[in-house]
Design an enzyme around this catalytic site. Sequence first.
Site, PDB file in Angstrom:
ATOM      1  N   SER A  35       0.869  -1.196   0.000  1.00  0.00           N
ATOM      2  CA  SER A  35       0.000   0.000   0.000  1.00  0.00           C
ATOM      3  C   SER A  35       0.895   1.233   0.000  1.00  0.00           C
ATOM      4  O   SER A  35       2.089   1.137   0.342  1.00  0.00           O
ATOM      5  CB  SER A  35      -0.852  -0.019   1.276  1.00  0.00           C
ATOM      6  OG  SER A  35      -1.365   1.254   1.563  1.00  0.00           O
TER       7      SER A  35
ATOM      8  N   TYR B 196      -2.709  -0.715  10.332  1.00  0.00           N
ATOM      9  CA  TYR B 196      -2.684  -1.029   8.894  1.00  0.00           C
ATOM     10  C   TYR B 196      -1.311  -0.699   8.298  1.00  0.00           C
ATOM     11  O   TYR B 196      -0.741  -1.501   7.547  1.00  0.00           O
ATOM     12  CB  TYR B 196      -3.799  -0.246   8.188  1.00  0.00           C
ATOM     13  CG  TYR B 196      -3.956  -0.589   6.732  1.00  0.00           C
ATOM     14  CD1 TYR B 196      -4.510  -1.804   6.343  1.00  0.00           C
ATOM     15  CD2 TYR B 196      -3.541   0.295   5.735  1.00  0.00           C
ATOM     16  CE1 TYR B 196      -4.663  -2.126   5.002  1.00  0.00           C
ATOM     17  CE2 TYR B 196      -3.688  -0.019   4.398  1.00  0.00           C
ATOM     18  CZ  TYR B 196      -4.239  -1.227   4.033  1.00  0.00           C
ATOM     19  OH  TYR B 196      -4.382  -1.547   2.700  1.00  0.00           O
TER      20      TYR B 196
HETATM   21  N1  NAD Z   1      -9.007  -0.962  -1.487  1.00  0.00           N
HETATM   22  C1  NAD Z   1      -7.999  -0.157  -1.271  1.00  0.00           C
HETATM   23  O1  NAD Z   1      -8.117   1.079  -1.252  1.00  0.00           O
HETATM   24  C2  NAD Z   1      -6.618  -0.735  -1.055  1.00  0.00           C
HETATM   25  C3  NAD Z   1      -5.499   0.123  -1.138  1.00  0.00           C
HETATM   26  C4  NAD Z   1      -4.228  -0.405  -0.937  1.00  0.00           C
HETATM   27  C5  NAD Z   1      -4.055  -1.743  -0.664  1.00  0.00           C
HETATM   28  N2  NAD Z   1      -5.163  -2.558  -0.584  1.00  0.00           N
HETATM   29  C6  NAD Z   1      -4.944  -3.965  -0.250  1.00  0.00           C
HETATM   30  O2  NAD Z   1      -5.460  -4.776  -1.286  1.00  0.00           O
HETATM   31  C7  NAD Z   1      -5.938  -6.004  -0.741  1.00  0.00           C
HETATM   32  C8  NAD Z   1      -7.359  -6.272  -1.183  1.00  0.00           C
HETATM   33  O3  NAD Z   1      -8.170  -5.188  -0.786  1.00  0.00           O
HETATM   34  P1  NAD Z   1      -9.696  -5.070  -1.234  1.00  0.00           P
HETATM   35  O4  NAD Z   1     -10.018  -3.635  -1.104  1.00  0.00           O
HETATM   36  O5  NAD Z   1      -9.915  -5.747  -2.526  1.00  0.00           O
HETATM   37  O6  NAD Z   1     -10.399  -5.898  -0.026  1.00  0.00           O
HETATM   38  P2  NAD Z   1     -11.873  -6.570   0.111  1.00  0.00           P
HETATM   39  O7  NAD Z   1     -12.285  -6.377   1.537  1.00  0.00           O
HETATM   40  O8  NAD Z   1     -12.779  -6.083  -0.975  1.00  0.00           O
HETATM   41  O9  NAD Z   1     -11.555  -8.104  -0.127  1.00  0.00           O
HETATM   42  C9  NAD Z   1     -10.741  -8.816   0.757  1.00  0.00           C
HETATM   43  C10 NAD Z   1     -10.941 -10.302   0.522  1.00  0.00           C
HETATM   44  O10 NAD Z   1     -10.077 -10.990   1.427  1.00  0.00           O
HETATM   45  C11 NAD Z   1     -10.797 -11.999   2.102  1.00  0.00           C
HETATM   46  N3  NAD Z   1     -10.203 -12.203   3.419  1.00  0.00           N
HETATM   47  C12 NAD Z   1     -10.166 -11.324   4.448  1.00  0.00           C
HETATM   48  N4  NAD Z   1      -9.558 -11.882   5.509  1.00  0.00           N
HETATM   49  C13 NAD Z   1      -9.179 -13.129   5.128  1.00  0.00           C
HETATM   50  C14 NAD Z   1      -8.514 -14.199   5.771  1.00  0.00           C
HETATM   51  N5  NAD Z   1      -8.127 -14.105   7.053  1.00  0.00           N
HETATM   52  N6  NAD Z   1      -8.280 -15.334   5.076  1.00  0.00           N
HETATM   53  C15 NAD Z   1      -8.699 -15.453   3.787  1.00  0.00           C
HETATM   54  N7  NAD Z   1      -9.349 -14.495   3.137  1.00  0.00           N
HETATM   55  C16 NAD Z   1      -9.589 -13.333   3.794  1.00  0.00           C
HETATM   56  C17 NAD Z   1     -12.229 -11.482   2.174  1.00  0.00           C
HETATM   57  O11 NAD Z   1     -13.170 -12.550   2.354  1.00  0.00           O
HETATM   58  C18 NAD Z   1     -12.371 -10.786   0.816  1.00  0.00           C
HETATM   59  O12 NAD Z   1     -12.784 -11.706  -0.182  1.00  0.00           O
HETATM   60  C19 NAD Z   1      -5.752  -5.895   0.779  1.00  0.00           C
HETATM   61  O13 NAD Z   1      -4.542  -6.516   1.153  1.00  0.00           O
HETATM   62  C20 NAD Z   1      -5.682  -4.397   0.997  1.00  0.00           C
HETATM   63  O14 NAD Z   1      -4.978  -4.057   2.166  1.00  0.00           O
HETATM   64  C21 NAD Z   1      -6.436  -2.085  -0.773  1.00  0.00           C
END
Ligand code: NAD
Length: 249
Positions: free
Chosen positions: A133, A146
């Site tokens: 991130s 985070y």
């Molecule tokens: N959305 C953003 O703005 C953003 C920005 C930077 C980084 N990220 C990173 O990208 C990744 C995905 O983010 P997103 O926004 O698509 O998230 P999201 O919440 O839409 O999806 C996360 C997925 O991970 C699964 N999950 C959560 N905990 C779990 C566990 N313990 N074991 C197995 N599966 C698990 C959930 O069921 C879900 O399907 C994350 O690592 C997040 O930190 C997101």
Amino acid sequence: MKTAVVTGAGSGIGQAIALKLAEEGNHLAILDFNTEAGEQTAEMIRKAGGTAEVIQCDVSSTDSVEAAFEQLERVDILVNNAGIAAVGNVEVCGPEELDKVYGVNVKGVYHCCHFAVPKMLQQGGGAILNLASIASKIGILDRFAYSMSKGAAYSMTMSVARDYVDKGIRCNCICPARVLTPFVEGFLEKNYSEEERPQVKQTLSEYQPIGRMGTPDEVAELAAFLCSDKASFITGSAYDIDGGVTLLR
Ligand SMILES: NC(=O)c1ccc[n+]([C@@H]2O[C@H](COP(=O)([O-])OP(=O)(O)OC[C@H]3O[C@@H](n4cnc5c(N)ncnc54)[C@H](O)[C@@H]3O)[C@@H](O)[C@H]2O)c1
């Protein structure tokens, strides 16, 4: 056919990455603790002519990840995407919350690398991509736990890249700013009233100098490239995909 493992592929960025990797001809292994969501992604892949399997897995649990990887014949690509959010500074962040975020976002990456790397070595190589991130690199307001976890995702990337640079395993990470996914929608729902949400969404969009949040598809394009043989000379790199956030800092 290569097998690509994507954790948390039931939603958001992980789903978009899984769809893109399947489109490029990889067999998809979706590891998510929400199997219903994982199945939805798998169905989308099958409808588009690809192949996918769903394995229920909690990435924070050693036993669960070990059992999941035992079911996989091969692992050519690993995308450590599953992650959770947490809001608050160091005063607000309690020990339980810190452990929870550490469990999923840090140990989750460790567990999957720990069980994937031996398989990759046996096969003669592989590619690992971690979802870091902008919080890995710069101070983000009110995101103590985070940021801790995403700093670790960044440094685990460099460590794995270094250790396996001459063994056929590449390891990179991507550092997105805000991407509009259920992760963000959930954050808005949890923390703001219905009336407040449009204004907060606007503020979240304007945080990126480009004037909007990213899309999961934009992240998936970069992810799929880094996991492919087209990126065969790239390892130990952290790619910003942030609409100019780190550019203007
Ligand atoms: N959305 C953003 O703005 C953003 C920005 C930077 C980084 N990220 C990173 O990208 C990744 C995905 O983010 P997103 O926004 O698509 O998230 P999201 O919440 O839409 O999806 C996360 C997925 O991970 C699964 N999950 C959560 N905990 C779990 C566990 N313990 N074991 C197995 N599966 C698990 C959930 O069921 C879900 O399907 C994350 O690592 C997040 O930190 C997101």
